[in-house]
Every structure is written in C-alpha cells, then in structure tokens.
Design a protein around this motif. Structure first.
Motif, PDB file in Angstrom:
ATOM      1  N   ASP A 102     -57.026 -22.256  45.564  1.00  0.00           N
ATOM      2  CA  ASP A 102     -56.870 -22.145  44.120  1.00  0.00           C
ATOM      3  C   ASP A 102     -55.417 -21.530  44.078  1.00  0.00           C
ATOM      4  O   ASP A 102     -55.052 -20.826  44.654  1.00  0.00           O
ATOM      5  CB  ASP A 102     -57.979 -21.432  43.581  1.00  0.00           C
ATOM      6  CG  ASP A 102     -58.961 -22.425  43.253  1.00  0.00           C
ATOM      7  OD1 ASP A 102     -59.081 -23.606  43.735  1.00  0.00           O
ATOM      8  OD2 ASP A 102     -60.123 -21.821  42.694  1.00  0.00           O
ATOM      9  N   ALA A 103     -55.027 -21.962  43.036  1.00  0.00           N
ATOM     10  CA  ALA A 103     -53.487 -21.292  42.603  1.00  0.00           C
ATOM     11  C   ALA A 103     -53.851 -19.672  42.261  1.00  0.00           C
ATOM     12  O   ALA A 103     -54.682 -19.169  41.434  1.00  0.00           O
ATOM     13  CB  ALA A 103     -52.889 -21.996  41.462  1.00  0.00           C
ATOM     14  N   LEU A 104     -53.106 -18.817  42.788  1.00  0.00           N
ATOM     15  CA  LEU A 104     -53.300 -17.421  42.639  1.00  0.00           C
ATOM     16  C   LEU A 104     -52.234 -16.967  41.614  1.00  0.00           C
ATOM     17  O   LEU A 104     -52.366 -16.364  40.728  1.00  0.00           O
ATOM     18  CB  LEU A 104     -52.750 -16.569  43.981  1.00  0.00           C
ATOM     19  CG  LEU A 104     -53.515 -16.368  44.834  1.00  0.00           C
ATOM     20  CD1 LEU A 104     -53.155 -15.874  46.239  1.00  0.00           C
ATOM     21  CD2 LEU A 104     -54.731 -15.677  44.558  1.00  0.00           C
ATOM     22  N   ALA A 105     -51.101 -17.449  41.720  1.00  0.00           N
ATOM     23  CA  ALA A 105     -49.833 -16.986  40.910  1.00  0.00           C
ATOM     24  C   ALA A 105     -48.641 -18.062  41.262  1.00  0.00           C
ATOM     25  O   ALA A 105     -48.616 -18.630  41.980  1.00  0.00           O
ATOM     26  CB  ALA A 105     -49.156 -15.463  41.321  1.00  0.00           C
ATOM     27  N   GLU A 106     -47.788 -17.769  40.257  1.00  0.00           N
ATOM     28  CA  GLU A 106     -46.258 -18.353  40.412  1.00  0.00           C
ATOM     29  C   GLU A 106     -45.257 -17.305  40.836  1.00  0.00           C
ATOM     30  O   GLU A 106     -45.331 -16.241  40.275  1.00  0.00           O
ATOM     31  CB  GLU A 106     -46.122 -19.075  39.101  1.00  0.00           C
ATOM     32  CG  GLU A 106     -44.694 -20.044  39.235  1.00  0.00           C
ATOM     33  CD  GLU A 106     -44.364 -20.621  37.990  1.00  0.00           C
ATOM     34  OE1 GLU A 106     -43.475 -21.847  37.943  1.00  0.00           O
ATOM     35  OE2 GLU A 106     -44.854 -20.443  37.051  1.00  0.00           O
ATOM     36  N   ALA A 107     -44.724 -17.633  41.939  1.00  0.00           N
ATOM     37  CA  ALA A 107     -43.711 -16.641  42.311  1.00  0.00           C
ATOM     38  C   ALA A 107     -42.137 -17.271  41.913  1.00  0.00           C
ATOM     39  O   ALA A 107     -41.688 -18.390  42.118  1.00  0.00           O
ATOM     40  CB  ALA A 107     -43.717 -16.644  43.773  1.00  0.00           C
ATOM     41  N   ILE A 108     -41.248 -16.429  41.404  1.00  0.00           N
ATOM     42  CA  ILE A 108     -40.045 -16.886  41.292  1.00  0.00           C
ATOM     43  C   ILE A 108     -38.919 -15.750  41.801  1.00  0.00           C
ATOM     44  O   ILE A 108     -39.137 -14.576  41.784  1.00  0.00           O
ATOM     45  CB  ILE A 108     -39.619 -16.816  39.760  1.00  0.00           C
ATOM     46  CG1 ILE A 108     -40.609 -17.497  38.900  1.00  0.00           C
ATOM     47  CG2 ILE A 108     -38.180 -17.086  39.357  1.00  0.00           C
ATOM     48  CD1 ILE A 108     -40.812 -17.240  37.314  1.00  0.00           C
ATOM     49  N   HIS A 109     -38.096 -16.598  42.798  1.00  0.00           N
ATOM     50  CA  HIS A 109     -37.272 -15.648  43.717  1.00  0.00           C
ATOM     51  C   HIS A 109     -35.860 -16.046  43.414  1.00  0.00           C
ATOM     52  O   HIS A 109     -35.448 -17.339  43.467  1.00  0.00           O
ATOM     53  CB  HIS A 109     -37.547 -15.988  45.187  1.00  0.00           C
ATOM     54  CG  HIS A 109     -36.724 -15.091  46.289  1.00  0.00           C
ATOM     55  ND1 HIS A 109     -35.616 -15.512  46.467  1.00  0.00           N
ATOM     56  CD2 HIS A 109     -36.832 -13.792  46.609  1.00  0.00           C
ATOM     57  CE1 HIS A 109     -35.226 -14.882  47.347  1.00  0.00           C
ATOM     58  NE2 HIS A 109     -35.617 -13.824  47.323  1.00  0.00           N
ATOM     59  N   ARG A 110     -35.046 -14.955  43.634  1.00  0.00           N
ATOM     60  CA  ARG A 110     -33.609 -15.219  43.210  1.00  0.00           C
ATOM     61  C   ARG A 110     -32.876 -14.450  44.322  1.00  0.00           C
ATOM     62  O   ARG A 110     -33.126 -13.270  44.623  1.00  0.00           O
ATOM     63  CB  ARG A 110     -33.019 -15.019  42.041  1.00  0.00           C
ATOM     64  CG  ARG A 110     -31.466 -15.332  41.783  1.00  0.00           C
ATOM     65  CD  ARG A 110     -31.092 -14.730  40.379  1.00  0.00           C
ATOM     66  NE  ARG A 110     -31.431 -13.321  40.044  1.00  0.00           N
ATOM     67  CZ  ARG A 110     -31.431 -12.872  38.961  1.00  0.00           C
ATOM     68  NH1 ARG A 110     -31.568 -13.662  37.850  1.00  0.00           N
ATOM     69  NH2 ARG A 110     -31.733 -11.745  38.843  1.00  0.00           N
ATOM     70  N   ARG A 111     -32.024 -15.030  44.948  1.00  0.00           N
ATOM     71  CA  ARG A 111     -31.414 -14.453  46.499  1.00  0.00           C
ATOM     72  C   ARG A 111     -30.513 -13.157  46.020  1.00  0.00           C
ATOM     73  O   ARG A 111     -30.193 -12.255  46.398  1.00  0.00           O
ATOM     74  CB  ARG A 111     -30.807 -15.622  47.328  1.00  0.00           C
ATOM     75  CG  ARG A 111     -31.674 -16.070  48.070  1.00  0.00           C
ATOM     76  CD  ARG A 111     -30.999 -17.046  49.171  1.00  0.00           C
ATOM     77  NE  ARG A 111     -31.850 -18.006  49.598  1.00  0.00           N
ATOM     78  CZ  ARG A 111     -31.953 -18.117  50.876  1.00  0.00           C
ATOM     79  NH1 ARG A 111     -31.354 -17.402  51.855  1.00  0.00           N
ATOM     80  NH2 ARG A 111     -32.807 -18.831  51.770  1.00  0.00           N
ATOM     81  N   PHE A 112     -29.412 -13.743  45.008  1.00  0.00           N
ATOM     82  CA  PHE A 112     -28.551 -12.777  44.558  1.00  0.00           C
ATOM     83  C   PHE A 112     -28.458 -12.566  43.098  1.00  0.00           C
ATOM     84  O   PHE A 112     -27.927 -13.723  42.521  1.00  0.00           O
ATOM     85  CB  PHE A 112     -27.116 -12.936  45.224  1.00  0.00           C
ATOM     86  CG  PHE A 112     -25.963 -11.935  44.911  1.00  0.00           C
ATOM     87  CD1 PHE A 112     -26.207 -10.734  45.677  1.00  0.00           C
ATOM     88  CD2 PHE A 112     -25.110 -11.985  44.053  1.00  0.00           C
ATOM     89  CE1 PHE A 112     -25.261  -9.505  45.348  1.00  0.00           C
ATOM     90  CE2 PHE A 112     -24.226 -11.148  43.722  1.00  0.00           C
ATOM     91  CZ  PHE A 112     -24.396  -9.949  44.312  1.00  0.00           C
ATOM     92  N   PRO A 113     -28.425 -11.730  42.380  1.00  0.00           N
ATOM     93  CA  PRO A 113     -29.084 -10.389  42.941  1.00  0.00           C
ATOM     94  C   PRO A 113     -30.439 -10.711  43.205  1.00  0.00           C
ATOM     95  O   PRO A 113     -31.087 -11.321  42.491  1.00  0.00           O
ATOM     96  CB  PRO A 113     -28.874  -9.329  41.681  1.00  0.00           C
ATOM     97  CG  PRO A 113     -28.569  -9.979  40.452  1.00  0.00           C
ATOM     98  CD  PRO A 113     -28.174 -11.676  41.107  1.00  0.00           C
TER      99      PRO A 113
END
Length: 106
Positions: A12-23
C-alpha cells in the motif's frame, strides 16, 4: 522528482516523496496529507533502547540501519494497515533516483 513510497510489507502507499537535487531537499508527505517530520538517528536509537518505539518489525535490522546512518535523518512511515517502516533520508533518496516509474518500494 515526485514518487509514491510503497509499504514493503503489503504494497500500500505509505507516502509521497518529493526530492530536489539542488538545493538539496527531501519532503515526505503522508497519505493523510501532512508532512512527515524526520528525527535524528540518535533519538530513534535512544527510543529503541528504551522500548518506546512503536511497531518495530525487525529490531536487529533497525539497529544495523541506525549504525550505518548514525548521523542521518530517519523517517518513520506508517501505512494505512498499521505497518511501520523506518528509513534513512539517504536511502529514500537513493530509492527515488534508482527506481524507474512513479512507485518506489522501500
């Protein structure tokens, strides 16, 4: 980069992750919509030793992860079915980068 994190126990879905490399930025949003706040590994280790951590499925594996990520932020993710998953921020970022598609199994 934005992907859904899936529970390793049930899928099941736990969460949504949003990632940005810089910064560099990692934001984890629970399925209920609130931001999951990470904790220092030392605080998680202290709670583990005191027996106050909720739902630790595999204590030796969690101890190994805390040793490996001794200075990192740790996310405690709870799936709708009650499974608890602990992951370090670098492990989540690596999984986001290495997994094609919109879903990442932790």
């Amino acid at each position: 980069m934005r992907k859904q994190l899936l529970c390793p126990a049930c899928g099941d879905a736990l969460a949504e992750a949003i990632h940005r490399r810089f910064p560099a930025m990692l934001t984890v949003l629970a399925t209920a919509g609130y931001e999951v706040m990470p904790r220092r590994s030392g605080a998680v280790d202290r709670d583990l030793r005191e027996g106050t951590l909720a739902g630790v499925p595999d204590e030796p594996a969690l101890r190994d992860m805390l040793l490996h990520h001794h200075a990192d932020l740790i996310y405690e993710l709870m799936c709708p079915r009650g499974h608890v998953t602990y992951r370090a921020a670098p492990a989540i970022v690596d999984a986001l980068r290495d997994t094609p598609g919109a879903w990442v199994t932790l």
